[in-house]
Scaffold this motif. Structure first.
Motif, PDB file in Angstrom:
ATOM      1  N   ALA A 125       0.878  -1.156  -0.028  1.00 17.22           N
ATOM      2  CA  ALA A 125       0.167   0.315   0.008  1.00 17.22           C
ATOM      3  C   ALA A 125       0.723   1.292  -0.362  1.00 17.22           C
ATOM      4  N   LYS A 126       1.649   1.258   0.063  1.00 17.48           N
ATOM      5  CA  LYS A 126       2.533   2.480   0.467  1.00 17.48           C
ATOM      6  C   LYS A 126       3.598   2.742  -0.512  1.00 17.48           C
ATOM      7  N   VAL A 127       4.004   1.443  -0.779  1.00 12.98           N
ATOM      8  CA  VAL A 127       4.694   2.114  -2.007  1.00 12.98           C
ATOM      9  C   VAL A 127       3.778   2.296  -3.293  1.00 12.98           C
ATOM     10  N   LEU A 128       2.502   2.044  -3.231  1.00 10.31           N
ATOM     11  CA  LEU A 128       1.377   2.458  -4.702  1.00 10.31           C
ATOM     12  C   LEU A 128       1.030   3.856  -3.705  1.00 10.31           C
ATOM     13  N   LEU A 129       0.846   4.429  -2.884  1.00  8.45           N
ATOM     14  CA  LEU A 129       0.410   5.499  -2.248  1.00  8.45           C
ATOM     15  C   LEU A 129       1.757   6.818  -2.985  1.00  8.45           C
ATOM     16  N   ARG A 130       2.811   6.066  -2.462  1.00  5.50           N
ATOM     17  CA  ARG A 130       4.083   7.057  -2.871  1.00  5.50           C
ATOM     18  C   ARG A 130       4.050   7.113  -4.743  1.00  5.50           C
ATOM     19  N   ARG A 131       3.787   6.405  -4.750  1.00  4.25           N
ATOM     20  CA  ARG A 131       3.272   6.184  -7.091  1.00  4.25           C
ATOM     21  C   ARG A 131       2.112   7.003  -7.233  1.00  4.25           C
ATOM     22  N   LEU A 132       1.406   7.458  -6.284  1.00  5.89           N
ATOM     23  CA  LEU A 132       0.370   8.268  -6.468  1.00  5.89           C
ATOM     24  C   LEU A 132       0.536   9.386  -6.625  1.00  5.89           C
ATOM     25  N   ILE A 133       1.631  10.187  -5.431  1.00  2.00           N
ATOM     26  CA  ILE A 133       1.944  11.749  -5.018  1.00  2.00           C
ATOM     27  C   ILE A 133       3.751  11.654  -6.045  1.00  2.00           C
ATOM     28  N   SER A 134       3.632  10.957  -6.648  1.00  2.00           N
ATOM     29  CA  SER A 134       5.518  10.753  -7.633  1.00  2.00           C
ATOM     30  C   SER A 134       4.831  11.915  -9.034  1.00  2.00           C
ATOM     31  N   PRO A 135       6.025  12.794  -8.271  1.00  3.67           N
ATOM     32  CA  PRO A 135       5.994  14.011  -9.810  1.00  3.67           C
ATOM     33  C   PRO A 135       6.056  13.040 -11.556  1.00  3.67           C
ATOM     34  N   SER A 136       6.621  12.095 -11.088  1.00  2.00           N
ATOM     35  CA  SER A 136       6.429  11.230 -12.682  1.00  2.00           C
ATOM     36  C   SER A 136       5.764  10.106 -12.612  1.00  2.00           C
ATOM     37  N   THR A 137       4.556  10.558 -11.543  1.00  2.00           N
ATOM     38  CA  THR A 137       3.279   9.699 -12.257  1.00  2.00           C
ATOM     39  C   THR A 137       2.162  10.545 -12.572  1.00  2.00           C
ATOM     40  N   SER A 138       2.077   9.929 -14.183  1.00  3.92           N
ATOM     41  CA  SER A 138       1.246  10.079 -15.478  1.00  3.92           C
ATOM     42  C   SER A 138      -0.291  10.378 -14.759  1.00  3.92           C
ATOM     43  N   GLN A 182      -8.963  13.442 -15.985  1.00  5.83           N
ATOM     44  CA  GLN A 182      -8.728  14.679 -15.643  1.00  5.83           C
ATOM     45  C   GLN A 182      -8.956  15.067 -14.404  1.00  5.83           C
ATOM     46  N   LEU A 183      -9.107  13.812 -13.322  1.00 13.05           N
ATOM     47  CA  LEU A 183      -9.126  13.983 -11.972  1.00 13.05           C
ATOM     48  C   LEU A 183      -7.302  13.472 -10.757  1.00 13.05           C
ATOM     49  N   ARG A 184      -6.572  13.952 -11.907  1.00 14.93           N
ATOM     50  CA  ARG A 184      -5.510  14.181 -11.065  1.00 14.93           C
ATOM     51  C   ARG A 184      -5.095  14.917  -9.991  1.00 14.93           C
ATOM     52  N   SER A 185      -4.652  14.471  -8.646  1.00 17.32           N
ATOM     53  CA  SER A 185      -5.142  15.875  -7.741  1.00 17.32           C
ATOM     54  C   SER A 185      -3.620  16.568  -7.458  1.00 17.32           C
ATOM     55  N   SER A 186      -3.291  17.340  -7.141  1.00 13.73           N
ATOM     56  CA  SER A 186      -2.312  18.201  -7.010  1.00 13.73           C
ATOM     57  C   SER A 186      -1.913  17.346  -6.087  1.00 13.73           C
ATOM     58  N   ARG A 187      -0.215  17.321  -6.226  1.00 14.12           N
ATOM     59  CA  ARG A 187       1.281  16.968  -5.456  1.00 14.12           C
ATOM     60  C   ARG A 187       1.018  17.540  -3.735  1.00 14.12           C
ATOM     61  N   ARG A 188       0.416  18.457  -3.777  1.00 15.56           N
ATOM     62  CA  ARG A 188       0.125  19.679  -2.578  1.00 15.56           C
ATOM     63  C   ARG A 188      -0.524  19.046  -1.915  1.00 15.56           C
ATOM     64  N   VAL A 189      -1.362  18.046  -2.369  1.00 14.10           N
ATOM     65  CA  VAL A 189      -3.678  18.426  -1.550  1.00 14.10           C
ATOM     66  C   VAL A 189      -3.218  16.981  -1.231  1.00 14.10           C
ATOM     67  N   LEU A 216      -8.687  11.211   0.845  1.00 20.38           N
ATOM     68  CA  LEU A 216      -8.285  11.371  -0.259  1.00 20.38           C
ATOM     69  C   LEU A 216      -9.538  10.668  -1.301  1.00 20.38           C
ATOM     70  N   LEU A 217     -10.436  10.620  -0.794  1.00 15.03           N
ATOM     71  CA  LEU A 217     -11.619  10.266  -1.623  1.00 15.03           C
ATOM     72  C   LEU A 217     -11.807  10.721  -2.124  1.00 15.03           C
ATOM     73  N   ARG A 218     -12.630  11.754  -1.302  1.00 12.61           N
ATOM     74  CA  ARG A 218     -12.880  13.347  -0.838  1.00 12.61           C
ATOM     75  C   ARG A 218     -11.693  14.441  -2.372  1.00 12.61           C
ATOM     76  N   THR A 219     -10.890  14.265  -2.420  1.00 13.25           N
ATOM     77  CA  THR A 219     -10.231  15.319  -3.287  1.00 13.25           C
ATOM     78  C   THR A 219     -10.727  15.251  -4.438  1.00 13.25           C
ATOM     79  N   ASN A 220     -11.068  14.504  -4.962  1.00 17.27           N
ATOM     80  CA  ASN A 220     -12.066  14.812  -6.652  1.00 17.27           C
ATOM     81  C   ASN A 220     -12.944  15.108  -6.662  1.00 17.27           C
ATOM     82  N   ARG A 221     -14.156  15.059  -5.412  1.00 11.23           N
ATOM     83  CA  ARG A 221     -15.434  14.596  -5.480  1.00 11.23           C
ATOM     84  C   ARG A 221     -15.633  16.151  -6.232  1.00 11.23           C
ATOM     85  N   ALA A 222     -16.015  17.045  -6.112  1.00 16.67           N
ATOM     86  CA  ALA A 222     -16.441  18.486  -6.538  1.00 16.67           C
ATOM     87  C   ALA A 222     -15.715  17.680  -7.673  1.00 16.67           C
ATOM     88  N   MET A 223     -14.779  18.423  -8.213  1.00 20.21           N
ATOM     89  CA  MET A 223     -14.097  17.726  -9.660  1.00 20.21           C
ATOM     90  C   MET A 223     -15.062  17.041 -10.391  1.00 20.21           C
TER      91      MET A 223
END
Length: 235
Positions: A125-138, A182-189, A216-223
């Motif tokens: 899970a930690k590996v996946l979470l870090r990929r989620l916030i990686s700047p190189s993740t498309s 189109q729903l990728r959340s910003s790394r800062r968030v 985490l799930l709510r970061t994209n709800r409004a978008m």
């Protein structure tokens, strides 16, 4: 699939679209097999097969002598929901309600996952979470990783029924690939949320894990809702 099977599926798809668009409302009777056969230029066996498909889906109810009537959305199953959410422009209120339930299921599963999961699953899970916030993740990778995280949460919950519900809820969303990219959340968030989820795993804190995944799930709800045309839910 045979030619008649293809024809039946095409008829079923057309009727599904008409029901979901509101042409035939809840409780309304569909045209008879004979009338549909004439209007569609199809044989009655194909029409009958199409109607059976819709009945198996839970979208219509067929009564002897009473024809086929549309089942209200609230009385149908997840199969209908998948089709409703897969529409080109799904109903915004329905999407909002889907997000509510998806949040309840996945965040609740996170609580069980932290209680019942293994150290190997936590490490994954930690590996996946870090990929989620990686700047190189498309954008495409972000969507795929998000799905992998919710799947891992469901697996670690050790609850087969919960996994089945999660699968049903995510099947429709996975068909909306273009919009989801189109729903990728910003790394800062995401950074503080991911840090809190990792801390919850380290401390085996189910409540904190549930709250972190909910955030985490709510970061994209409004978008998500902004991408759907129409008035805001409840308006």
């Amino acid at each position: 699939m045979t030619g008649s099977g293809n024809r039946a599926e095409a008829i079923a798809e057309g009727l599904r679209a008409q029901i979901l668009s509101g042409k035939y409302g809840p409780g309304e009777r569909l045209p008879s097999e004979r009338d549909l056969s004439v209007s569609l230029g199809a044989n009655r066996s194909s029409v009958r097969e199409a109607m059976k498909k819709l009945e198996q889906l839970g979208m219509i109810a067929i009564r002897p002598g009473g024809g086929a009537r549309v089942v209200p959305m609230g009385e149908s199953g997840l199969g209908v929901l998948r089709h409703a959410l897969s529409a080109k422009t799904p109903d915004r209120e329905l999407v909002a309600q889907w997000l509510d339930v998806h949040e309840l299921v996945v965040a609740g599963a996170a609580r069980f996952a932290v209680e019942r999961g293994t150290q190997e699953e936590f490490a994954q899970a930690k590996v996946l979470l870090r990929r989620l916030i990686s700047p190189s993740t498309s954008a495409d990778e972000f969507v795929a990783v998000a799905d992998q995280i919710t799947e891992l949460i469901a697996i670690a919950s050790r609850n087969v029924v919960l996994r089945m519900v999660r699968n049903g809820l995510t099947a429709a969303a996975q068909r909306q690939g273009h919009a989801r990219r189109q729903l990728r959340s910003s790394r800062r968030v995401l950074l503080p949320i991911v840090a809190d989820i990792e801390r919850a795993m380290d401390e085996r804190d189910p409540a904190a894990a549930e709250e972190g995944v909910r955030r985490l799930l709510r970061t994209n709800r409004a978008m998500v809702l902004d991408l759907i045309a129409g008035p805001a839910p409840g308006n």
